[in-house]
Design a protein around this motif. Structure first.
Motif, PDB file in Angstrom:
ATOM      1  N   PHE A 139      13.627  12.527 -15.078  1.00 53.04           N
ATOM      2  CA  PHE A 139      12.522  12.929 -15.132  1.00 53.04           C
ATOM      3  C   PHE A 139      11.650  11.966 -14.893  1.00 53.04           C
ATOM      4  O   PHE A 139      10.735  11.310 -14.492  1.00 53.04           O
ATOM      5  N   LEU A 140      11.171  11.554 -16.504  1.00 50.07           N
ATOM      6  CA  LEU A 140      10.324  10.833 -16.763  1.00 50.07           C
ATOM      7  C   LEU A 140      10.961   9.251 -16.443  1.00 50.07           C
ATOM      8  O   LEU A 140      10.198   8.427 -15.912  1.00 50.07           O
ATOM      9  N   ASP A 141      12.054   8.933 -15.949  1.00 46.92           N
ATOM     10  CA  ASP A 141      12.294   7.636 -15.574  1.00 46.92           C
ATOM     11  C   ASP A 141      12.123   7.460 -14.005  1.00 46.92           C
ATOM     12  O   ASP A 141      11.921   6.350 -13.392  1.00 46.92           O
ATOM     13  N   ILE A 142      12.681   8.388 -13.309  1.00 44.49           N
ATOM     14  CA  ILE A 142      11.342   8.929 -12.265  1.00 44.49           C
ATOM     15  C   ILE A 142      10.193   8.257 -11.557  1.00 44.49           C
ATOM     16  O   ILE A 142       9.333   7.496 -11.000  1.00 44.49           O
ATOM     17  N   LEU A 143       9.911   8.949 -12.668  1.00 46.73           N
ATOM     18  CA  LEU A 143       8.212   8.724 -12.902  1.00 46.73           C
ATOM     19  C   LEU A 143       7.102   7.284 -12.839  1.00 46.73           C
ATOM     20  O   LEU A 143       6.674   6.628 -12.359  1.00 46.73           O
ATOM     21  N   ASN A 144       8.287   6.498 -13.645  1.00 45.63           N
ATOM     22  CA  ASN A 144       8.618   5.362 -13.988  1.00 45.63           C
ATOM     23  C   ASN A 144       8.501   4.451 -13.114  1.00 45.63           C
ATOM     24  O   ASN A 144       8.742   3.371 -13.449  1.00 45.63           O
ATOM     25  N   ASP A 145       9.537   4.826 -11.933  1.00 46.13           N
ATOM     26  CA  ASP A 145      10.230   3.774 -11.584  1.00 46.13           C
ATOM     27  C   ASP A 145       8.691   3.613 -10.133  1.00 46.13           C
ATOM     28  O   ASP A 145       8.184   3.536  -9.693  1.00 46.13           O
ATOM     29  N   GLU A 146       8.699   1.550 -10.146  1.00 45.75           N
ATOM     30  CA  GLU A 146       8.115   1.217  -9.930  1.00 45.75           C
ATOM     31  C   GLU A 146       7.378   1.465  -8.383  1.00 45.75           C
ATOM     32  O   GLU A 146       6.290   1.185  -8.332  1.00 45.75           O
ATOM     33  N   SER A 147       8.134   2.098  -7.863  1.00 42.82           N
ATOM     34  CA  SER A 147       8.433   1.457  -6.509  1.00 42.82           C
ATOM     35  C   SER A 147       7.765   3.163  -6.474  1.00 42.82           C
ATOM     36  O   SER A 147       7.540   2.855  -4.974  1.00 42.82           O
ATOM     37  N   ASN A 148       7.826   3.442  -7.259  1.00 36.01           N
ATOM     38  CA  ASN A 148       6.534   5.386  -6.537  1.00 36.01           C
ATOM     39  C   ASN A 148       4.791   4.413  -7.026  1.00 36.01           C
ATOM     40  O   ASN A 148       4.200   5.517  -7.092  1.00 36.01           O
ATOM     41  N   LYS A 149       4.848   3.589  -7.726  1.00 33.12           N
ATOM     42  CA  LYS A 149       3.381   3.113  -8.178  1.00 33.12           C
ATOM     43  C   LYS A 149       3.096   2.102  -7.287  1.00 33.12           C
ATOM     44  O   LYS A 149       1.658   1.707  -7.464  1.00 33.12           O
ATOM     45  N   MET A 150       3.271   1.870  -6.188  1.00 36.26           N
ATOM     46  CA  MET A 150       3.026   0.701  -4.995  1.00 36.26           C
ATOM     47  C   MET A 150       2.477   1.316  -3.961  1.00 36.26           C
ATOM     48  O   MET A 150       2.969   2.344  -3.060  1.00 36.26           O
ATOM     49  N   LEU A 151       1.354   0.994  -3.622  1.00 29.94           N
ATOM     50  CA  LEU A 151       1.016   1.550  -2.306  1.00 29.94           C
ATOM     51  C   LEU A 151       0.302   0.478  -0.608  1.00 29.94           C
ATOM     52  O   LEU A 151      -0.551  -0.107  -1.162  1.00 29.94           O
ATOM     53  N   ARG A 152       1.008   0.007   0.376  1.00 30.64           N
ATOM     54  CA  ARG A 152       0.653  -0.486   0.509  1.00 30.64           C
ATOM     55  C   ARG A 152      -0.020  -0.118   1.839  1.00 30.64           C
ATOM     56  O   ARG A 152       0.642   0.624   2.476  1.00 30.64           O
ATOM     57  N   VAL A 153      -1.283  -1.077   2.605  1.00 30.08           N
ATOM     58  CA  VAL A 153      -2.260  -0.039   3.122  1.00 30.08           C
ATOM     59  C   VAL A 153      -2.427  -1.332   4.478  1.00 30.08           C
ATOM     60  O   VAL A 153      -2.795  -2.408   4.069  1.00 30.08           O
ATOM     61  N   HIS A 154      -2.255  -0.961   5.921  1.00 24.97           N
ATOM     62  CA  HIS A 154      -3.165  -2.394   6.743  1.00 24.97           C
ATOM     63  C   HIS A 154      -4.219  -1.618   7.031  1.00 24.97           C
ATOM     64  O   HIS A 154      -4.323  -0.301   7.632  1.00 24.97           O
ATOM     65  N   LEU A 155      -5.347  -2.362   7.160  1.00 24.05           N
ATOM     66  CA  LEU A 155      -6.010  -1.775   7.778  1.00 24.05           C
ATOM     67  C   LEU A 155      -6.874  -2.756   8.939  1.00 24.05           C
ATOM     68  O   LEU A 155      -6.487  -4.567   8.480  1.00 24.05           O
ATOM     69  N   THR A 156      -7.225  -2.719  10.044  1.00 21.65           N
ATOM     70  CA  THR A 156      -7.348  -3.384  11.094  1.00 21.65           C
ATOM     71  C   THR A 156      -9.086  -3.628  11.442  1.00 21.65           C
ATOM     72  O   THR A 156      -9.681  -2.379  11.514  1.00 21.65           O
ATOM     73  N   TYR A 157      -9.332  -4.499  10.880  1.00 26.42           N
ATOM     74  CA  TYR A 157     -11.194  -4.329  11.077  1.00 26.42           C
ATOM     75  C   TYR A 157     -11.785  -5.826  11.742  1.00 26.42           C
ATOM     76  O   TYR A 157     -11.407  -7.119  11.787  1.00 26.42           O
ATOM     77  N   GLN A 158     -12.368  -5.038  12.851  1.00 28.98           N
ATOM     78  CA  GLN A 158     -12.490  -6.721  13.723  1.00 28.98           C
ATOM     79  C   GLN A 158     -11.288  -7.361  14.621  1.00 28.98           C
ATOM     80  O   GLN A 158     -11.388  -8.472  14.330  1.00 28.98           O
ATOM     81  N   GLY A 159     -10.723  -6.619  14.953  1.00 28.03           N
ATOM     82  CA  GLY A 159      -8.760  -7.306  15.356  1.00 28.03           C
ATOM     83  C   GLY A 159      -8.827  -8.093  14.335  1.00 28.03           C
ATOM     84  O   GLY A 159      -6.932  -8.449  14.900  1.00 28.03           O
ATOM     85  N   GLN A 160      -8.912  -8.489  13.718  1.00 26.59           N
ATOM     86  CA  GLN A 160      -7.579  -7.868  12.862  1.00 26.59           C
ATOM     87  C   GLN A 160      -7.045  -7.933  11.474  1.00 26.59           C
ATOM     88  O   GLN A 160      -8.030  -6.495  11.046  1.00 26.59           O
ATOM     89  N   VAL A 161      -5.596  -8.111  11.007  1.00 32.69           N
ATOM     90  CA  VAL A 161      -5.131  -6.752  10.817  1.00 32.69           C
ATOM     91  C   VAL A 161      -4.898  -7.351   8.741  1.00 32.69           C
ATOM     92  O   VAL A 161      -4.940  -8.791   8.033  1.00 32.69           O
ATOM     93  N   TYR A 162      -5.476  -6.886   8.136  1.00 40.61           N
ATOM     94  CA  TYR A 162      -5.392  -7.167   6.549  1.00 40.61           C
ATOM     95  C   TYR A 162      -4.508  -5.592   5.760  1.00 40.61           C
ATOM     96  O   TYR A 162      -4.618  -5.304   6.117  1.00 40.61           O
TER      97      TYR A 162
END
Length: 244
Positions: free
Chosen positions: A92-115
């Motif tokens: 279970f510790l190996d699962i918790l340490n999986d790098e894919s679980n440690k990243m969060l990609r967020v798309h923010l649309t602000y004044q017509g531009q996506v960041y």
């Protein structure tokens, strides 16, 4: 009944049955604000306009492959395939340490531009989480979807009519009063302590100032996703304890 009428009748049936379930499984962080609004309306069984229904169908069609891929079929065989038995603490510790679980990609649309923001999710600070979990707040529960959409329109810097501007100012005043200074601090502090960009300042106060300025509606969506990743959301007892 002609084919068009049959199709329309079927769609209305799906809107009440299948579509809300599919909406609950959509990757909310990948949706636009307009898509999120119609998705939440569908989940809450709020009546949609023709244009909103068209957008909902397009959104579900776009992500249906994602939904199908990640939705476990509710059969005994599927449960056996998706439930992994843990035999050692290290597994279970190996699962918790999986790098894919440690990243969060967020798309923010602000004044017509996506960041795009690629946040690293940091380890939980237990003492801070205890304070955070004592807070239970749903700021927008008394607002209509139209009012939420208007508020986000203002956050994105779009032009408002005098009437809309007055409404947004009142909403902002009411929301600030509802949230309360201490609760707002907890939210911003939670995000500042749990998320970090690749080249983030090491100064906690710098990250705190960033979250204070982050668009309001999107901030709450990020909070919900981080809570989910960190296991801070409620889990139904029948799922947590399969034997009762």
């Amino acid at each position: 009944m002609n084919p068009d009428e049959k199709a329309a009748k079927m769609e209305k049936h799906l809107l009440k049955t299948q579509f809300p379930l599919e909406c609950e499984e959509l990757p909310l962080e990948a949706l636009t604000q307009e898509e999120r609004i119609v998705v939440f309306k569908c989940i809450d069984h709020v009546e949609l306009t023709d244009d909103e229904f068209t957008l909902l169908k397009k959104t579900l069609q776009k992500y249906r492959e994602y939904i199908t891929k990640y939705r476990p079929t509710e059969t005994i065989e599927a449960m056996e395939n998706t439930v992994k038995v843990i035999n050692t603490e290290k597994e279970f510790l190996d699962i918790l340490n999986d790098e894919s679980n440690k990243m969060l990609r967020v798309h923010l649309t602000y004044q017509g531009q996506v960041y795009e923001f690629n946040f690293e999710i940091l380890p939980v600070d237990d003492s801070r989480i205890v304070d955070y979990m004592e807070m239970n707040i749903d700021l927008f529960k008394d607002y209509s979807e139209d009012e939420k959409q208007l508020f986000n329109k203002a956050q994105e810097g779009e032009e408002l009519t005098p009437e809309e501007q007055a409404m947004v100012e009142k909403m902002t005043k009411d929301l600030n009063a509802l949230a309360g200074q201490e609760k707002a601090k907890l939210i911003d502090g939670f995000l500042a302590s749990q998320l970090r960009l690749p080249e983030s300042s090491q100064d906690y106060n710098d990250r705190l100032f960033f979250w204070k300025k982050f668009p309001f509606l999107e901030k709450w969506a990020v909070v919900g996703k981080v809570e989910e990743r960190l296991g801070l959301t409620e889990t139904a007892n029948e799922k947590l304890f399969p034997d009762g």
